[in-house]
Structures are given as structure tokens and as C-alpha cells.
Design a protein around this motif. Sequence first.
Motif, PDB file in Angstrom:
ATOM      1  N   SER A  12      38.325  34.653  42.763  1.00 47.83           N
ATOM      2  CA  SER A  12      38.132  33.206  42.635  1.00 47.83           C
ATOM      3  C   SER A  12      39.443  32.448  42.790  1.00 47.83           C
ATOM      4  O   SER A  12      40.474  32.888  42.266  1.00 47.83           O
ATOM      5  CB  SER A  12      37.594  32.864  41.239  1.00 47.83           C
ATOM      6  OG  SER A  12      36.372  33.481  41.047  1.00 47.83           O
ATOM      7  N   TYR A  38      26.296  29.284  46.957  1.00 49.50           N
ATOM      8  CA  TYR A  38      25.952  29.709  45.587  1.00 49.50           C
ATOM      9  C   TYR A  38      26.142  28.546  44.610  1.00 49.50           C
ATOM     10  O   TYR A  38      25.373  28.380  43.666  1.00 49.50           O
ATOM     11  CB  TYR A  38      26.777  30.936  45.179  1.00 49.50           C
ATOM     12  CG  TYR A  38      26.374  32.163  45.974  1.00 49.50           C
ATOM     13  CD1 TYR A  38      25.264  32.920  45.602  1.00 49.50           C
ATOM     14  CD2 TYR A  38      27.058  32.522  47.132  1.00 49.50           C
ATOM     15  CE1 TYR A  38      24.857  34.014  46.355  1.00 49.50           C
ATOM     16  CE2 TYR A  38      26.651  33.614  47.891  1.00 49.50           C
ATOM     17  CZ  TYR A  38      25.562  34.361  47.500  1.00 49.50           C
ATOM     18  OH  TYR A  38      25.146  35.430  48.252  1.00 49.50           O
ATOM     19  N   ARG A  39      27.163  27.737  44.870  1.00 48.69           N
ATOM     20  CA  ARG A  39      27.394  26.559  44.024  1.00 48.69           C
ATOM     21  C   ARG A  39      26.247  25.560  44.170  1.00 48.69           C
ATOM     22  O   ARG A  39      25.820  24.941  43.188  1.00 48.69           O
ATOM     23  CB  ARG A  39      28.731  25.892  44.404  1.00 48.69           C
ATOM     24  CG  ARG A  39      29.946  26.680  43.959  1.00 48.69           C
ATOM     25  CD  ARG A  39      31.235  26.064  44.488  1.00 48.69           C
ATOM     26  NE  ARG A  39      32.395  26.809  44.014  1.00 48.69           N
ATOM     27  CZ  ARG A  39      33.018  26.569  42.860  1.00 48.69           C
ATOM     28  NH1 ARG A  39      32.627  25.566  42.093  1.00 48.69           N
ATOM     29  NH2 ARG A  39      34.043  27.298  42.493  1.00 48.69           N
ATOM     30  N   VAL A 104      28.042  29.311  37.917  1.00 47.98           N
ATOM     31  CA  VAL A 104      27.675  29.874  39.225  1.00 47.98           C
ATOM     32  C   VAL A 104      27.601  31.406  39.249  1.00 47.98           C
ATOM     33  O   VAL A 104      26.733  31.967  39.927  1.00 47.98           O
ATOM     34  CB  VAL A 104      28.626  29.337  40.334  1.00 47.98           C
ATOM     35  CG1 VAL A 104      30.061  29.753  40.125  1.00 47.98           C
ATOM     36  CG2 VAL A 104      28.173  29.755  41.715  1.00 47.98           C
ATOM     37  N   SER A 108      24.674  33.691  40.942  1.00 46.98           N
ATOM     38  CA  SER A 108      24.904  34.483  42.152  1.00 46.98           C
ATOM     39  C   SER A 108      24.749  35.982  41.905  1.00 46.98           C
ATOM     40  O   SER A 108      24.825  36.771  42.842  1.00 46.98           O
ATOM     41  CB  SER A 108      26.265  34.162  42.764  1.00 46.98           C
ATOM     42  OG  SER A 108      27.265  34.416  41.837  1.00 46.98           O
ATOM     43  N   ILE A 137      31.351  39.324  52.001  1.00 49.05           N
ATOM     44  CA  ILE A 137      31.151  39.083  53.438  1.00 49.05           C
ATOM     45  C   ILE A 137      31.453  40.363  54.229  1.00 49.05           C
ATOM     46  O   ILE A 137      30.683  40.756  55.099  1.00 49.05           O
ATOM     47  CB  ILE A 137      32.015  37.887  53.945  1.00 49.05           C
ATOM     48  CG1 ILE A 137      31.834  36.671  53.015  1.00 49.05           C
ATOM     49  CG2 ILE A 137      31.656  37.527  55.384  1.00 49.05           C
ATOM     50  CD1 ILE A 137      30.421  36.199  52.808  1.00 49.05           C
ATOM     51  N   ARG A 185      34.748  34.599  35.911  1.00 47.05           N
ATOM     52  CA  ARG A 185      34.033  34.740  37.188  1.00 47.05           C
ATOM     53  C   ARG A 185      34.418  36.062  37.862  1.00 47.05           C
ATOM     54  O   ARG A 185      33.574  36.759  38.404  1.00 47.05           O
ATOM     55  CB  ARG A 185      34.344  33.567  38.116  1.00 47.05           C
ATOM     56  CG  ARG A 185      33.505  32.361  37.780  1.00 47.05           C
ATOM     57  CD  ARG A 185      33.418  31.395  38.923  1.00 47.05           C
ATOM     58  NE  ARG A 185      34.645  30.642  39.114  1.00 47.05           N
ATOM     59  CZ  ARG A 185      35.079  30.211  40.293  1.00 47.05           C
ATOM     60  NH1 ARG A 185      34.406  30.485  41.387  1.00 47.05           N
ATOM     61  NH2 ARG A 185      36.179  29.509  40.384  1.00 47.05           N
TER      62      ARG A 185
HETATM   63  O1  C5P Z   1      34.230  30.887  46.504  1.00 48.37           O
HETATM   64  P1  C5P Z   1      33.827  30.138  45.259  1.00 48.37           P
HETATM   65  O2  C5P Z   1      34.766  30.347  44.117  1.00 48.37           O
HETATM   66  O3  C5P Z   1      33.536  28.705  45.497  1.00 48.37           O
HETATM   67  O4  C5P Z   1      32.450  30.820  44.835  1.00 48.37           O
HETATM   68  C1  C5P Z   1      31.761  30.426  43.687  1.00 48.37           C
HETATM   69  C2  C5P Z   1      31.027  31.627  43.094  1.00 48.37           C
HETATM   70  O5  C5P Z   1      29.977  32.027  43.978  1.00 48.37           O
HETATM   71  C3  C5P Z   1      31.856  32.881  42.858  1.00 48.37           C
HETATM   72  O6  C5P Z   1      32.493  32.878  41.603  1.00 48.37           O
HETATM   73  C4  C5P Z   1      30.817  33.978  42.953  1.00 48.37           C
HETATM   74  O7  C5P Z   1      30.172  34.141  41.701  1.00 48.37           O
HETATM   75  C5  C5P Z   1      29.789  33.429  43.923  1.00 48.37           C
HETATM   76  N1  C5P Z   1      29.907  33.974  45.275  1.00 48.37           N
HETATM   77  C6  C5P Z   1      29.288  35.162  45.535  1.00 48.37           C
HETATM   78  N2  C5P Z   1      29.287  35.660  46.808  1.00 48.37           N
HETATM   79  C7  C5P Z   1      29.880  34.997  47.801  1.00 48.37           C
HETATM   80  C8  C5P Z   1      30.545  33.781  47.536  1.00 48.37           C
HETATM   81  C9  C5P Z   1      30.566  33.297  46.253  1.00 48.37           C
HETATM   82  O8  C5P Z   1      28.734  35.791  44.641  1.00 48.37           O
HETATM   83  N3  C5P Z   1      29.822  35.491  49.039  1.00 48.37           N
END
Ligand code: C5P
Length: 228
Positions: A12, A38-39, A104, A108, A137, A185
Motif C-alpha cells: 500500500s 476495489y475502493r 477496503v 477486497s 496483477i 492493509r
Molecule cells: O492500490 P490501493 O492502495 O488504492 O488499493 C486499495 C486496496 O485494494 C488495497 O489495500 C487492497 O486491499 C485492494 N487491492 C487488491 N487487489 C488489487 C488492488 C487493490 O486487493 N489488485
Amino acid sequence: MKKIVIAIDGFSSCGKSTMAKDLAKEIGYIYIDSGAMYRAVTLYCIEHDLFDPDGNIRTEALRQHMDEIHITFRIDTATQRLHTFLNGKDVEEQIRTLEVSSKVSPVSALDFVRHALVRQQQDMGKDKGIVMDGRDIGTAVFPDAELKIFVTASPQIRAKRRYDELCAKGQKASFEDILHNVEERDRIDQTRTVSPLRKAEDAILLDNSNLTLSEQKDWLLDQFKRVV
Ligand code: C5P
């Protein structure tokens, strides 16, 4: 020049989005911020009373709502920034609040949420020429991506960057709360059952704790040039 898929994963607030965005702009690729998706689902849950008073997700209710959640992206022509839309409404600012950040990760971790979003993400990358950043990814969304990067930095440095970012936007923030959120997170993302955060075996590791934005940009562009 052949088009490829670039997967940028990591912890994060380690600056993945900035790196991914800059690279996409430089090489004329599409940029997708998978975390924003996810947000957006989390914001939908907040707006539709899908958290109970103890803060737990009403999982079965959310499952019923999944078909009604449509997430799209559009570039703001004035600022050239990518904005996230939830059911047609621009939610770019709302999905970045600490409230969404703190809710979040459990959202997720739900398998049906991940399946729905991963399918959309794979569809967005089917013609290649895409840079996508997130947590899974390189491992789950595009396991065959031609270039995979895994980014990390110390929790303190990441929390400080996030703190500065929120302050710059005029949002109230406490450094301690943000540090706690970043660490929490990371913990949930790494320990969840479905697609936990981990480095793909063929990903290149980048610790950017002590790198400037311009150094990161040059490093990433070099990695890209090596592959194409
Ligand atoms: O990238 P970002 O911090 O904005 O992502 C928010 C949350 O979304 C992460 O803390 C994670 O829990 C989830 N996430 C995920 N898989 C991804 C991208 C984000 O689980 N490919």
C-alpha cells in the motif's frame, strides 16, 4: 513496436500508481488503477448500508448487489488525470478518503468481489498496451504479463508519502492513523485466502524507499526498453 502487458504490484502507498501512470503516459499505453476498483466497491458498500454497525460487511447482501456495481474510468481532459466512475458518477475524490482506505481490504478479500473485478481487468488488457497496478496483477490477473514489477518501501516512508498527499489535498489526516492503516492493509492483503499480495516469481523487485520520482521513472523505462 510490439505491445505488451505491464503488471506493477506491491504494498500500500508505495507509489505504484504514480510510477505506472508516468510510464503509461510516456509510452502511450492505457493505465488502469485496479485498487480504485476495489475502493469503488467499498464506497458502494458504505453508501448502500452494506456494513453492519460493528463495521462487518453484509456479505450476502453485497453478493446480491454485485451486478449493480459498474466501474469505469475516464481521463479528465483538463488535468489529464484518470478519474474513477461508480455507476456513472465521478467518485475519484471520495474513494481516496481514510474511511474507504480503512474498509477496503476486507471487501477486497471476498472471493466473489475479486472474481468480478479480475474478469473486468482481464478484459481491459485483452488488446495489450496496458499498465495495470495493484496487488495480484502479476500473479492472478495477468500471469503471462511480459513485464512484472514488485514495488516495496518501508511502512514509515509509505505512510509519510500518503500523509503528505492527503495534506496537500487539504484533507485532515493523522500520521499515526495512516501508518496503522498502511500496516493493517498490508497484513490483510498478504494473509487473505484469495490472491494474497505476493511477488510473482518472475517479477523484478524494486525498493523505492530512497529513490526520487524521477529516478523511479528512469528505472522503469529502462525495464520496459529491455523487454520490447
Ligand atoms: O492500490 P490501493 O492502495 O488504492 O488499493 C486499495 C486496496 O485494494 C488495497 O489495500 C487492497 O486491499 C485492494 N487491492 C487488491 N487487489 C488489487 C488492488 C487493490 O486487493 N489488485
